[in-house]
Write a protein that holds these residues in place. Structure first.
Motif, short mmCIF file in Angstrom:
data_model
loop_
_atom_site.label_atom_id
_atom_site.label_comp_id
_atom_site.label_asym_id
_atom_site.label_seq_id
_atom_site.Cartn_x
_atom_site.Cartn_y
_atom_site.Cartn_z
N UNK A 118 0.56 -1.42 -0.21
CA UNK A 118 -0.12 -0.31 0.36
C UNK A 118 0.60 1.47 -0.02
N UNK A 119 2.08 1.70 0.04
CA UNK A 119 3.40 2.42 0.55
C UNK A 119 3.67 2.02 -0.59
N UNK A 120 4.18 4.27 -0.77
CA UNK A 120 5.26 4.39 -1.83
C UNK A 120 6.82 4.69 -1.31
N UNK A 121 6.36 5.13 -0.38
CA UNK A 121 6.83 5.88 0.57
C UNK A 121 6.95 6.84 2.03
N UNK A 122 7.69 6.63 3.15
CA UNK A 122 7.17 6.94 4.26
C UNK A 122 7.99 8.04 4.64
N UNK A 123 7.45 8.88 5.10
CA UNK A 123 8.40 9.73 5.60
C UNK A 123 8.02 10.10 6.97
N UNK A 124 8.99 10.18 7.56
CA UNK A 124 8.79 9.83 9.56
C UNK A 124 9.49 10.86 9.98
#
Length: 290
Positions: A118-124
């Protein structure tokens, strides 16, 4: 971005999810925004406003927060994350660029591990994740939230304008963009149950239970199941003046390396409240992945 937010509700076995939506799915990646402890989805409004026109954005109120369902306590951050899985599943044909602040960053890692496609990139964004040794390996008794200082926060207000005026000169809120503080106050209150004035949308005792259980479940156990590239953004470092001092970053400096992050940056001029202090900068970061 100029479209108005639309409020939705999604019933789940663990309670109702309130979520807000801007724009429409386009076939390009959508944006998922996850807020911090004690906050709510509409505190992302200034970030959303700075995103490119036509961006599809989804921002839920986490369990116990905003207008989502309120349990008696929030004793496990993993369960708080899993509460949002039905919302991810609702957008089964959508790929997200996820952006989570503080607790929202922790939640985002869990969602991405449970639904890696479901995710292309994660910004934490300063996601308050600690080194693995900080998390207990055995079940600990649940502390009494009433003993936590957050439980003694002022809960009753005559209106959001009064709340806004009260906080505008007080740290950390004095360092926020005034528009972000107004968003926090305007959507952070709900009509009081007794009909007299307003109360915090995240009850103080419930917020206290979140802080008390921050280290109950280690996220390191699911890091290996995250498929999307990860960016870690941390605030300035320094000696913290206590567990509730967010003038500096509470995030483990080694997190980026542990996750194999493609970006690991320290925005040293900002406090932990990065989205409220520099919303355009956060939006620019997210937009680059769209």
């Amino acid at each position: 971005m100029t479209s108005a937010a639309r409020e939705h509700r999604l019933s789940t076995p663990d309670g109702e999810i309130c979520w807000f939506e801007w724009g429409e799915p386009t076939g390009r990646p959508s944006v998922l925004l996850l807020h911090a402890t004690g906050f709510h989805a509409r505190l992302w409004d200034q970030v959303v406003a700075a995103l490119p026109t036509g961006t599809h954005v989804v921002a839920p109120d986490s369990r116990g927060h905003g207008r989502s369902g309120k349990p008696d306590s929030l004793s496990d951050w993993a369960a708080t994350a899993d509460f949002l899985l039905p919302l991810i599943d609702r957008f089964a044909e959508t790929t997200f660029v996820g952006c989570g602040h503080s607790m929202g960053g922790y939640i985002l890692t869990r969602l991405a591990a449970e639904r890696p496609a479901a995710f292309q990139h994660l910004f934490l964004i300063d996601p308050v994740i600690m080194p693995s040794e900080f998390y207990p390996v055995v079940e600990q008794p649940i502390p009494d939230p009433a003993e936590h200082p957050v439980a003694r926060r002022r809960n009753r207000w005559d209106g959001w304008e009064v709340m806004n005026a009260h906080f505008s000169a007080r740290p950390p809120y004095a360092h926020w963009r005034p528009e972000a503080l107004a968003d926090y106050c305007r959507d952070g209150l709900l009509p009081a149950a007794d009909g007299e004035g307003f109360e915090l949308a995240c009850p103080p005792a419930l917020e206290a239970s979140v802080y008390l259980n921050a280290l109950r479940t280690t996220p390191h156990q699911w890091f290996g199941r995250i498929a999307a590239p990860v960016s870690v953004i941390r605030a300035r470092t320094g000696e913290r003046g206590g567990a509730l001092d967010f003038s500096v970053s509470p995030t483990w400096p080694g997190l980026g390396a542990a996750l194999g992050a493609v970006r690991d940056e320290q925005w040293g001029e900002l406090s932990h409240f990065i989205p409220m202090e520099a919303p355009e900068r956060v939006a620019e970061l997210v937009a680059a992945e769209l």
